[in-house]
Motif scaffolding. Structure first.
Motif, PDB file in Angstrom:
ATOM      1  N   ASN A 234      12.748 -30.026  15.615  1.00 53.00           N
ATOM      2  CA  ASN A 234      11.829 -28.819  15.777  1.00 53.00           C
ATOM      3  C   ASN A 234      10.392 -29.276  15.284  1.00 53.00           C
ATOM      4  O   ASN A 234       9.360 -28.655  15.570  1.00 53.00           O
ATOM      5  CB  ASN A 234      12.464 -27.524  15.284  1.00 53.00           C
ATOM      6  N   VAL A 235      10.662 -30.087  14.048  1.00 54.22           N
ATOM      7  CA  VAL A 235       9.570 -30.484  13.056  1.00 54.22           C
ATOM      8  C   VAL A 235       8.681 -31.278  14.040  1.00 54.22           C
ATOM      9  O   VAL A 235       7.411 -31.090  14.163  1.00 54.22           O
ATOM     10  CB  VAL A 235       9.927 -30.984  11.930  1.00 54.22           C
TER      11      VAL A 235
ATOM     12  N   ASP B  33       7.140 -29.184  16.813  1.00 54.84           N
ATOM     13  CA  ASP B  33       5.890 -28.366  16.163  1.00 54.84           C
ATOM     14  C   ASP B  33       4.633 -29.235  15.956  1.00 54.84           C
ATOM     15  O   ASP B  33       3.566 -29.243  16.090  1.00 54.84           O
ATOM     16  CB  ASP B  33       6.347 -27.844  14.917  1.00 54.84           C
ATOM     17  N   GLU B  34       4.888 -30.682  15.395  1.00 55.63           N
ATOM     18  CA  GLU B  34       3.759 -31.380  14.826  1.00 55.63           C
ATOM     19  C   GLU B  34       2.954 -31.885  16.391  1.00 55.63           C
ATOM     20  O   GLU B  34       1.944 -31.971  16.096  1.00 55.63           O
ATOM     21  CB  GLU B  34       4.068 -32.791  14.063  1.00 55.63           C
TER      22      GLU B  34
ATOM     23  N   ARG C 216       2.782 -30.085  18.952  1.00 52.06           N
ATOM     24  CA  ARG C 216       2.032 -28.772  19.506  1.00 52.06           C
ATOM     25  C   ARG C 216       0.855 -28.843  18.572  1.00 52.06           C
ATOM     26  O   ARG C 216      -0.291 -28.577  19.063  1.00 52.06           O
ATOM     27  CB  ARG C 216       2.809 -27.574  19.130  1.00 52.06           C
ATOM     28  N   SER C 217       0.922 -28.960  17.262  1.00 50.17           N
ATOM     29  CA  SER C 217      -0.311 -28.939  16.471  1.00 50.17           C
ATOM     30  C   SER C 217      -1.496 -30.122  16.882  1.00 50.17           C
ATOM     31  O   SER C 217      -2.866 -29.660  17.042  1.00 50.17           O
ATOM     32  CB  SER C 217      -0.280 -29.267  15.059  1.00 50.17           C
TER      33      SER C 217
ATOM     34  N   HIS D  38       2.922 -38.330  10.484  1.00 50.33           N
ATOM     35  CA  HIS D  38       3.850 -38.104  11.753  1.00 50.33           C
ATOM     36  C   HIS D  38       4.386 -39.504  12.121  1.00 50.33           C
ATOM     37  O   HIS D  38       5.518 -39.685  12.270  1.00 50.33           O
ATOM     38  CB  HIS D  38       3.194 -37.493  12.781  1.00 50.33           C
TER      39      HIS D  38
ATOM     40  N   GLU E 275      -1.762 -28.805   6.942  1.00 52.13           N
ATOM     41  CA  GLU E 275      -1.527 -27.268   7.363  1.00 52.13           C
ATOM     42  C   GLU E 275      -2.750 -26.971   7.046  1.00 52.13           C
ATOM     43  O   GLU E 275      -3.533 -25.919   7.723  1.00 52.13           O
ATOM     44  CB  GLU E 275      -0.578 -26.802   6.697  1.00 52.13           C
TER      45      GLU E 275
END
Ligand SMILES: [Fe+2]
Ligand SMILES: [Fe+2]
Length: 192
Positions: free
Chosen positions: A5-6, A9-10, A12-13, A55, A172
């Motif tokens: 999930n992380v 999410d990363e 998607r950002s 990442h 963030e």
């Protein structure tokens, strides 16, 4: 498997910022918008710093290393993706240099900048797609429970002293700043 999930999410950002850059360059090309170099600068900085420093190193150091160990047949795929991590660094430098020429050299450099943005976005989308459609399914299949604890800890908790929780927070904050600078529909900043 919190790490999955992380990672998603990363991705998607990053994809959101890439979409934002493409949207802005196309709006400038169509004469719907004037360039905002502060916003472009923040976006390039984010795309440069976030995948490079947080990442991709986490993917290489944890996910790729363990998958290679558990499923050696994935070696060629992981070699290619690792090579893309290295190549991405040069490609984002090209975008940065093209942005600087556009900012200081004027509109005649816009075409070169927009081409560099398009090329980088295409490259990075293909990279993320391969990770999501090829690496993650293989990892789900071959990593052990102990492997997942290690990968989860690295991604979710940022427990690795090399990265630290503060690094995640910093990106963030930068992401939120981009959203506040960017005009609708890509952000909540002032209309232009
Ligand atoms: Fe990657
Ligand atoms: Fe990735």
């Amino acid at each position: 498997m919190k790490a999955i999930n992380v990672i998603l999410d990363e991705h998607r950002s990053l994809a959101a910022v890439l979409h934002g850059m493409l949207y802005l360059t196309r709006a400038i090309r169509d004469d719907r918008m004037q360039p905002d170099f502060k916003l472009f600068g923040a976006m390039v900085y984010y795309i440069d710093a976030f995948p490079e420093r947080l990442h991709h190193p986490k993917e290489d150091k944890y996910l790729f290393r363990l998958l290679r160990l558990r499923h050696p047949a994935s070696g060629a795929l992981l070699d290619r993706l690792h090579a893309e991590h290295v190549a991405g660094e040069t490609k984002i430098r090209d975008v940065e240099a093209a942005l600087r020429r556009y900012e200081h050299g004027g509109a005649s450099h816009f075409h070169e900048f927009s081409e560099a943005v398009e090329a980088y976005a295409t490259f990075h989308w293909a990279h993320m797609r391969a990770e999501e459609e090829e690496v993650l399914p293989l990892a789900r299949q071959h990593l052990t429970q102990a492997d997942w604890s290690e990968v989860d800890e690295a991604f979710a908790g940022n427990s690795d002293p090399m990265f630290g929780a503060a690094a995640g927070d910093e990106y963030e904050v930068l992401f939120r700043r981009i959203a506040h600078l960017a005009p609708p529909p890509i952000g909540v900043g002032p209309e232009r």
